[in-house]
Structures are given as C-alpha cells and as structure tokens.
Design an enzyme around this catalytic site. Structure first.
Site, mmCIF file in Angstrom:
data_model
loop_
_atom_site.group_PDB
_atom_site.id
_atom_site.type_symbol
_atom_site.label_atom_id
_atom_site.label_comp_id
_atom_site.label_asym_id
_atom_site.label_seq_id
_atom_site.Cartn_x
_atom_site.Cartn_y
_atom_site.Cartn_z
ATOM 1 C CB CYS A 79 -0.910 0.007 1.225
ATOM 2 S SG CYS A 79 -1.949 1.492 1.338
ATOM 3 C CD GLN A 126 -5.515 13.372 14.093
ATOM 4 O OE1 GLN A 126 -5.591 12.976 12.924
ATOM 5 N NE2 GLN A 126 -6.517 14.025 14.678
ATOM 6 C CB CYS A 167 -11.838 14.361 10.442
ATOM 7 S SG CYS A 167 -13.165 13.409 11.205
#
Length: 429
Positions: free
Chosen positions: A167, A252, A376
């Site tokens: 990824c 985070q 967010c």
C-alpha cells in the site's frame, strides 16, 4: 412497476463533461439533466463513465471514469496499481497532482461552509511534515480479510476485499502483515508509533488461533484488547510529552498531525494562566495536556471522553497534572450533568458525524470567550458552525491541513468567538 422491475443502469456508459469536485471524493457531471457522481476523474475533463449504481428512477447515478477523453493538466499517473475503477476504495486522488488535491479540497471546505452554514471564508489546505509526496504517511492501517485469509482493502461502497501486497500510503515502518494469510481473522490493523514501536491488532472471525508465523512486532492483541503476545499499546511523542495509546485507541494516523493540530489549536485559543478549559472528546488526553500546560497549576481543564480504553489511557498520560479532571462519559450526558456553569475556552474534536446541536447549545451556554473546533469532515463541521452561528458565535479564523493525502478527507481547525470582528462574512439567505 415495482422497484424490482425498474431497469438498472449499471454498466451503461456515457460520455460526460466533468464540472466540479464534490464532498466525498467524486466529481459532479450531468447526463440528460440528471446528476452523475463520477470517481477517478477531475474537473474540466471529458470522460467515458460507466454507471456503478442507479436505475431509471434514481435521482442521481454513481459512475467510474473508465476512459479519459480529454484530460486535466492536474492529472498524474496513479502511484498504486489498484487505485482504478473496480479497484481499492482507500484512495480517491492517486490520479491527481498533490498541489491540485489541496486546491480542490480547499474548494470543498469553502463550498460546504457557504452552503450549509452561510459563511464565506478563505481556505487554504496546508501541507504537513511527514511522508513523501503524499505517500508513506499512514501509521495505522486496518486491513480486511477475504474468504482465503488474504489482507486487503475494500472496494468503494462495497464489502468486497481487494487483496494487496503493498500500500503506497502506508508508512514503510509498519509491521509487515500483508504476506501471511490470516484465515482466522476478520481484520488486521498494523501500527507503528512515532517512537518506532510496532503493534498488530487482530479482530478474530471466530474462536481459534489467528497468529500467523513470522510477523515481527513488539505486541499483538485482539481488537477487544486481549493480549496475544507482548505489549498491548504503543507510545506516541507529541506536544512535549509521551502518550500511551492502547491497541484500537484513537491517534492521528499522519506522523505530523498531532503536533500540527495542537499548535494550531493553542495559537487560536491562546489559553492564559489561571483560565478554565473544557476539552470534549478528549481521547487519550493530547489536547487536555497541552491546555493544562498553558493554564498552569492555577487553572483547570475538564476533559470528557466516552471510550473506556481512551479514558484509561488518558488517566495514565495525565496523572502528573492535578489541574486536569477527567470524566469518562458520553459528551452529551457529561455536559448535561456537569455543575460547571462558565468556562474560558473550549476545545472539541468530535467524531466524523460532528458534535450536533445539543452539545453546541451546552457549550455556548458556558459563555466561553473562544471555542476551537477540530473537524475531519467539512460537512459535519459546517452544520455545527451553522448552529454556533444561530447562537451568536462566528468563525474568527480557519486553517485546513492535508493530513490524509490521496484521499478526500481534510482536517480543519476553526476558531469560533462571540459575534464581533472576524475573518468570515455572513452570506445573505
């Protein structure tokens, strides 16, 4: 004709001219007057789009751009081979140059605030230190398993898993979990902390052993917190302190995000010695600790967190700060039952769905001189900003940060103050 008899348009292909980016990672186009939300494209492009959802009665359709007929100058080759129509749904903008991603996201934030809150404010999405060219930043990745135990990420709006062997947005120091098969697992989360500690959290599919051989990490746990091997938490450095974060706890995912958001929030609130502060949705205590350092021993901080694991971590993290009082409860209930009737500053970092009216009303009733809202999701932010506006608080400043490169997510930090001089201007209805 019943709904089951309505002709599906899935698989139909239309030539479309793309208009603008919408919230959610897709662009808006139109076919014979009907809105089509198209992924894998850019504003200004002309594309051949294949319908992925919708029928003859649908108000709008969803589609993928399967061929680009006229491309945008902001288009770049995707860095990931499965970031394509029918592929992984984890990234929205692998095909978009990084500066253009930020410019487009700034437009989304501004449009949501204008449309939902009636506020017009300049927005610039700022880069954050960490990662390289928008890649290698994600320090926490949860992979799903397919029927053969292979790890991957799901397709967009689908439960189908796309197996991965790499990824590109995952941090290079994450524990290597993609090679083994995980037949006993429903999902596997890989974590690397800012201090280099590595952890694996496994969600079992059922009873049995889910530990494959050869996975190197300091700890392995189940997502419910049961210890399988080694440590059950990692340590994160930020805001001049070290933070314990248990497996499954919130932190985070971008390595530069915690310090960036704390700095922005403190700059906006400017907490003063002796003041009272309220930290809502306080997690493991990051903002509460930063506020405590500013208000000092003569001030006070009330931190509220509903998740038991995060609240437990916060007690460990903040045990040396007697001016902090931690409450483990849902924010709405804690505010309703709190005897506090006045605070100086409030910081709230709610989940993606936002704080919502009852919480905003209670915050305003405490008459803070300043509220800092960390968000967010720009749509949820805009809805809550509208509520604050109804109650006499306005946007005084806003900063937006690119802590989720290659995706449609963007983090905003907003200062709200009682109605007076401000940056934004109210738009007439």
């Amino acid at each position: 004709m019943g709904a089951e008899d309505t002709p599906s348009l899935v698989g139909e292909r239309y030539t479309l001219t793309v208009e603008r980016l919408a919230h959610g990672g897709h662009c808006v186009a139109r076919h014979e007057g009907r809105v089509v939300f198209v992924r894998h494209t850019l504003p200004g492009e002309r594309v051949l789009a294949e319908v992925t959802e919708g029928d003859e009665t649908a108000r709008f359709l969803r589609a993928d751009a399967v061929e680009v007929l006229e491309s945008s100058p902001d288009r770049v080759p995707p860095r990931c081979p499965v970031a394509r129509p029918g592929g992984c749904g984890g990234c929205d903008f692998q095909h978009v140059a990084l500066p253009a991603q930020r410019r487009l996201l700034a437009g989304v934030v501004r449009e949501q605030l204008r449309r939902l809150a009636g506020v017009d404010v300049d927005v610039e999405v700022e880069p954050v230190a960490g990662g390289h060219d928008g890649l290698g930043w994600r320090t926490r990745v949860r992979y799903a398993t397919d029927g053969r135990g292979r790890l991957g990420l799901r397709k967009h709006r689908s439960h189908e898993v796309v197996p991965l062997d790499h990824c590109p947005i995952a941090h290079p120091d994450l524990p290597e979990v993609l090679d083994p098969r995980w037949p006993g697992a429903a999902s596997v989360e890989a974590v690397v902390s800012g201090e280099g500690e590595r952890l694996v959290a496994v969600e079992p599919r059922g009873a049995g052993d889910v530990r494959p051989p050869g996975v190197e990490a300091e700890g392995m746990v189940t997502t419910s917190g049961d210890q399988l091997r080694g440590r059950t938490y990692v340590t994160e450095p930020a805001a001049g302190r070290r933070w314990r974060v248990s497996a499954g706890g919130f932190w985070q995912v971008h390595p530069g995000a915690a310090d960036t958001l704390v700095d922005a929030a403190l700059q906006m609130l400017n907490p003063r010695p002796g003041e009272t502060a309220l930290d809502l949705y306080s997690g493991v205590g990051l903002f509460a600790g930063a506020l405590a350092a500013r208000v000092g021993p003569d001030g006070s901080v009330l931190a509220v967190e509903g998740d038991a694991r995060a609240a437990k971590d916060a007690r460990r993290n903040l045990h040396d700060l007697p001016q902090v009082r931690l409450v483990h409860a849902g924010v709405g209930r804690a505010l309703a039952e709190s005897p506090v009737d006045r605070v100086d500053v409030v910081l709230l970092d709610p989940p993606r769905s936002g704080a919502r009216r009852p919480v905003v009303e209670r915050v305003v009733s405490l008459q803070p001189r300043a509220v800092c809202y960390v968000a967010c999701d720009p749509a949820a932010l805009a809805r809550d900003v509208a509520t604050f506006g109804d109650l006499g608080y306005e946007v005084a400043s806003l900063r937006a940060f690119d802590i989720f490169p290659m995706t449609h997510h963007v983090e905003c930090v907003v200062l709200l103050t009682p109605r007076n001089a401000r940056v934004g201007t109210r738009v007439a209805d």
